[in-house]
Write a protein that holds these residues in place. Structure first.
Motif, PDB file in Angstrom:
ATOM      1  N   ARG A 183      36.911  30.409  27.268  1.00 63.34           N
ATOM      2  CA  ARG A 183      36.320  31.618  27.867  1.00 63.34           C
ATOM      3  C   ARG A 183      36.282  31.502  29.396  1.00 63.34           C
ATOM      4  NH1 ARG A 183      32.880  31.450  23.186  1.00 63.34           N
ATOM      5  NH2 ARG A 183      31.370  30.173  24.325  1.00 63.34           N
ATOM      6  N   GLU A 184      35.971  30.309  29.872  1.00 64.28           N
ATOM      7  CA  GLU A 184      35.946  30.098  31.316  1.00 64.28           C
ATOM      8  C   GLU A 184      37.340  30.262  31.919  1.00 64.28           C
ATOM      9  OE1 GLU A 184      34.668  26.594  34.510  1.00 64.28           O
ATOM     10  OE2 GLU A 184      34.312  26.347  32.341  1.00 64.28           O
ATOM     11  N   PHE A 185      38.371  29.713  31.226  1.00 67.74           N
ATOM     12  CA  PHE A 185      39.743  29.822  31.718  1.00 67.74           C
ATOM     13  C   PHE A 185      40.209  31.269  31.742  1.00 67.74           C
ATOM     14  CE2 PHE A 185      44.286  30.004  30.778  1.00 67.74           C
ATOM     15  CZ  PHE A 185      44.807  29.313  31.856  1.00 67.74           C
ATOM     16  N   ILE A 186      39.937  32.013  30.646  1.00 67.61           N
ATOM     17  CA  ILE A 186      40.348  33.418  30.589  1.00 67.61           C
ATOM     18  C   ILE A 186      39.649  34.226  31.676  1.00 67.61           C
ATOM     19  CG2 ILE A 186      40.244  35.497  29.162  1.00 67.61           C
ATOM     20  CD1 ILE A 186      40.569  33.657  26.726  1.00 67.61           C
ATOM     21  N   LEU A 236      41.657  36.216  34.586  1.00 68.47           N
ATOM     22  CA  LEU A 236      41.512  37.655  34.845  1.00 68.47           C
ATOM     23  C   LEU A 236      40.973  37.912  36.243  1.00 68.47           C
ATOM     24  CD1 LEU A 236      40.032  38.840  31.425  1.00 68.47           C
ATOM     25  CD2 LEU A 236      42.365  39.130  32.272  1.00 68.47           C
ATOM     26  N   GLU A 237      40.110  37.046  36.697  1.00 65.36           N
ATOM     27  CA  GLU A 237      39.586  37.217  38.058  1.00 65.36           C
ATOM     28  C   GLU A 237      40.663  37.020  39.107  1.00 65.36           C
ATOM     29  OE1 GLU A 237      36.073  35.322  40.901  1.00 65.36           O
ATOM     30  OE2 GLU A 237      36.337  34.640  38.824  1.00 65.36           O
ATOM     31  N   LEU A 238      41.659  36.152  38.780  1.00 65.51           N
ATOM     32  CA  LEU A 238      42.720  35.866  39.753  1.00 65.51           C
ATOM     33  C   LEU A 238      43.873  36.837  39.635  1.00 65.51           C
ATOM     34  CD1 LEU A 238      43.716  33.907  41.951  1.00 65.51           C
ATOM     35  CD2 LEU A 238      44.737  32.534  40.124  1.00 65.51           C
ATOM     36  N   PHE A 239      44.341  37.143  38.390  1.00 66.50           N
ATOM     37  CA  PHE A 239      45.558  37.930  38.200  1.00 66.50           C
ATOM     38  C   PHE A 239      45.305  39.311  37.625  1.00 66.50           C
ATOM     39  CE2 PHE A 239      46.873  33.483  37.843  1.00 66.50           C
ATOM     40  CZ  PHE A 239      47.846  33.437  38.824  1.00 66.50           C
ATOM     41  N   GLY A 240      44.125  39.742  37.502  1.00 71.79           N
ATOM     42  CA  GLY A 240      43.844  41.067  36.980  1.00 71.79           C
ATOM     43  C   GLY A 240      44.172  42.159  37.980  1.00 71.79           C
ATOM     44  N   PRO A 241      44.022  43.431  37.574  1.00 75.00           N
ATOM     45  CA  PRO A 241      44.355  44.547  38.477  1.00 75.00           C
ATOM     46  C   PRO A 241      43.524  44.551  39.750  1.00 75.00           C
ATOM     47  CG  PRO A 241      43.182  45.311  36.525  1.00 75.00           C
ATOM     48  CD  PRO A 241      43.545  43.896  36.277  1.00 75.00           C
ATOM     49  N   ASP A 242      42.347  44.045  39.677  1.00 71.65           N
ATOM     50  CA  ASP A 242      41.483  43.961  40.855  1.00 71.65           C
ATOM     51  C   ASP A 242      41.288  42.522  41.284  1.00 71.65           C
ATOM     52  OD1 ASP A 242      41.185  46.711  40.770  1.00 71.65           O
ATOM     53  OD2 ASP A 242      39.465  46.563  39.396  1.00 71.65           O
ATOM     54  N   GLY A 243      42.239  41.651  40.887  1.00 66.95           N
ATOM     55  CA  GLY A 243      42.053  40.235  41.121  1.00 66.95           C
ATOM     56  C   GLY A 243      42.479  39.787  42.506  1.00 66.95           C
ATOM     57  N   MET A 273      45.384  41.224  45.597  1.00 69.22           N
ATOM     58  CA  MET A 273      44.983  41.441  46.983  1.00 69.22           C
ATOM     59  C   MET A 273      45.871  40.636  47.922  1.00 69.22           C
ATOM     60  SD  MET A 273      40.850  41.368  46.472  1.00 69.22           S
ATOM     61  CE  MET A 273      40.593  41.522  48.237  1.00 69.22           C
ATOM     62  N   ILE A 274      46.160  39.374  47.499  1.00 68.89           N
ATOM     63  CA  ILE A 274      47.032  38.540  48.356  1.00 68.89           C
ATOM     64  C   ILE A 274      48.407  39.156  48.494  1.00 68.89           C
ATOM     65  CG2 ILE A 274      48.194  36.304  48.461  1.00 68.89           C
ATOM     66  CD1 ILE A 274      45.703  35.094  47.224  1.00 68.89           C
ATOM     67  N   GLN A 275      48.988  39.683  47.377  1.00 69.45           N
ATOM     68  CA  GLN A 275      50.304  40.308  47.434  1.00 69.45           C
ATOM     69  C   GLN A 275      50.296  41.530  48.343  1.00 69.45           C
ATOM     70  OE1 GLN A 275      51.351  40.955  43.331  1.00 69.45           O
ATOM     71  NE2 GLN A 275      52.702  39.156  43.322  1.00 69.45           N
ATOM     72  N   GLU A 276      49.260  42.340  48.217  1.00 73.28           N
ATOM     73  CA  GLU A 276      49.189  43.533  49.064  1.00 73.28           C
ATOM     74  C   GLU A 276      49.095  43.158  50.534  1.00 73.28           C
ATOM     75  OE1 GLU A 276      45.955  45.767  47.668  1.00 73.28           O
ATOM     76  OE2 GLU A 276      46.915  46.368  45.762  1.00 73.28           O
ATOM     77  N   ARG A 277      48.276  42.165  50.836  1.00 71.00           N
ATOM     78  CA  ARG A 277      48.142  41.748  52.241  1.00 71.00           C
ATOM     79  C   ARG A 277      49.416  41.133  52.771  1.00 71.00           C
ATOM     80  NH1 ARG A 277      42.128  38.935  52.210  1.00 71.00           N
ATOM     81  NH2 ARG A 277      40.936  40.864  51.787  1.00 71.00           N
ATOM     82  N   SER A 278      50.094  40.314  51.977  1.00 69.49           N
ATOM     83  CA  SER A 278      51.363  39.700  52.454  1.00 69.49           C
ATOM     84  C   SER A 278      52.432  40.758  52.645  1.00 69.49           C
ATOM     85  CB  SER A 278      51.812  38.646  51.438  1.00 69.49           C
ATOM     86  OG  SER A 278      52.048  39.234  50.174  1.00 69.49           O
ATOM     87  N   GLY A 279      52.478  41.793  51.773  1.00 67.55           N
ATOM     88  CA  GLY A 279      53.447  42.878  51.928  1.00 67.55           C
ATOM     89  C   GLY A 279      53.234  43.630  53.231  1.00 67.55           C
TER      90      GLY A 279
END
Length: 342
Positions: free
Chosen positions: A257-260, A264-271, A275-281
């Motif tokens: 549960r902790e891993f999931i 989700l916190e890292l790769f989810g739609p609001d993860g 944000m990192i991809q949007e900023r690097s773009g």
């Protein structure tokens, strides 16, 4: 010294020594010994004039029922001196039956009871007036159930009529006869027990065949006990494994549960990764030039390098013919050049 000679033996105040034996001559009491009533004894007597209580019996296989009866006798009056009479083997075997313990063993058992002040050996089966006067006995303690023996309906009847009898209560569920009955009923169990502890068949009065039977049963019981022990250990081991596996599965569930949640916190739609991809773009778009050249600049030869000489077999560069006639003319000119070289 004179005062000591005129006093009675006092009740024991310490329990570091066993009770004394009654002298065979007569009571050592020299103090005036007037007759007491039960009411007077309950009110209390002077310290040097204890109430002398007599309790008799066989006391074979001395048990808690005996001890409780003596405790009651000792606590009948505030200042009581308890004398316990123990009948000999001869009298007991004659009037009651065979005993398990010898008379000396029974004497010693009574001496080490905390409630007893004095032990009278070879006590009479029936109490006479001469005996009571000789030992200056005030009261006789016993349970009030009529005790028929030696041709009498109740051997304590004349004591009761004289007002010298004080009753005690029996302890239910325990008696010498009950203990002997248990041993007789479970004779095989106790015979096997003593064989296992080193007693011989001769000492136990058992035959050779019974001895072998008992020893075989002991071996079977030991084997059963080993099997039972192994089963208990196996159950305990299985329980521990189940407990540990349950804990392990619970920890796995918590970690999953902790891993999931972290994923989700890292790769989810609001993860964070989005944000990192949007900023690097946005950073790449901001750093790139507005217009890029349509073609790459021509490469220049370095001035230090000279063009390599044409090879002998190198074909002269000619522009492609524009018509069939031109192609034939170029072929004829090539052939003429070869003839000149020859």
């Amino acid at each position: 010294m004179e005062e000591l000679e005129h006093t009675c033996p006092l009740p024991r105040t310490t329990l570091i020594e066993p009770a004394i034996f009654t002298p065979e001559t007569s009571c050592e009491c020299r103090a005036p010994h007037e007759k007491l009533t039960v009411e007077q004894a309950r009110l209390g007597t002077p310290v040097d004039r204890p109430v002398r209580i007599y309790a008799d019996g066989i006391f074979d296989l001395f048990h808690s029922g005996h001890a409780r009866a003596l405790m009651q006798a000792k606590n009948l009056f505030p200042n009581a001196y308890l004398i316990v009479g123990v009948c000999s083997d001869e009298l007991t075997h004659k009037y009651k039956g065979f005993t398990v313990m010898t008379e000396d063993e029974r004497y010693e058992a009574l001496r080490h009871c905390r409630y007893v002040d004095e032990v009278l050996r070879d006590a009479p089966w029936t109490l006479t007036q001469e005996f009571l006067e000789k030992h200056k006995i005030d009261f006789v303690a016993h349970d009030d159930i009529p005790y028929s023996s030696a041709g009498s309906e109740d051997v304590y009847q004349h004591i009761k009529e004289a007002g010298m009898f004080v009753p005690t209560k029996r302890t239910e569920g325990i008696s010498t006869s009950d203990l002997i009955t248990r041993i007789v009923r479970d004779y095989d169990v106790y015979a096997r027990r003593n064989l296992q502890r080193g007693y011989t068949a001769k000492e136990l009065n058992v035959s050779y065949i019974k001895e072998k039977k008992y020893r075989l049963q002991n071996q079977v019981d030991r084997m059963k006990e080993k099997v039972r022990t192994v089963e208990e250990k196996s159950k305990h081991f299985v329980y521990r494994v189940e407990e540990k596996s349950h804990d392990l599965i619970q920890k796995w569930e918590e970690k999953s549960r902790e891993f999931i949640g972290n994923f989700l916190e890292l790769f989810g739609p609001d993860g964070t990764w989005q944000m990192i991809q949007e900023r690097s773009g946005r950073m790449i778009q901001a750093l790139s030039p507005r217009c890029s050249p349509s073609s790459s600049p021509p490469r220049d030869f370095s001035p230090s390098r000279s063009p390599s000489p044409p090879s002998r077999w190198a074909m002269p560069r000619t522009s492609p013919p524009t018509s069939p006639k031109g192609a034939s003319a170029s072929i004829s000119s090539m052939s003429e050049g070869d003839e000149d070289e020859k």
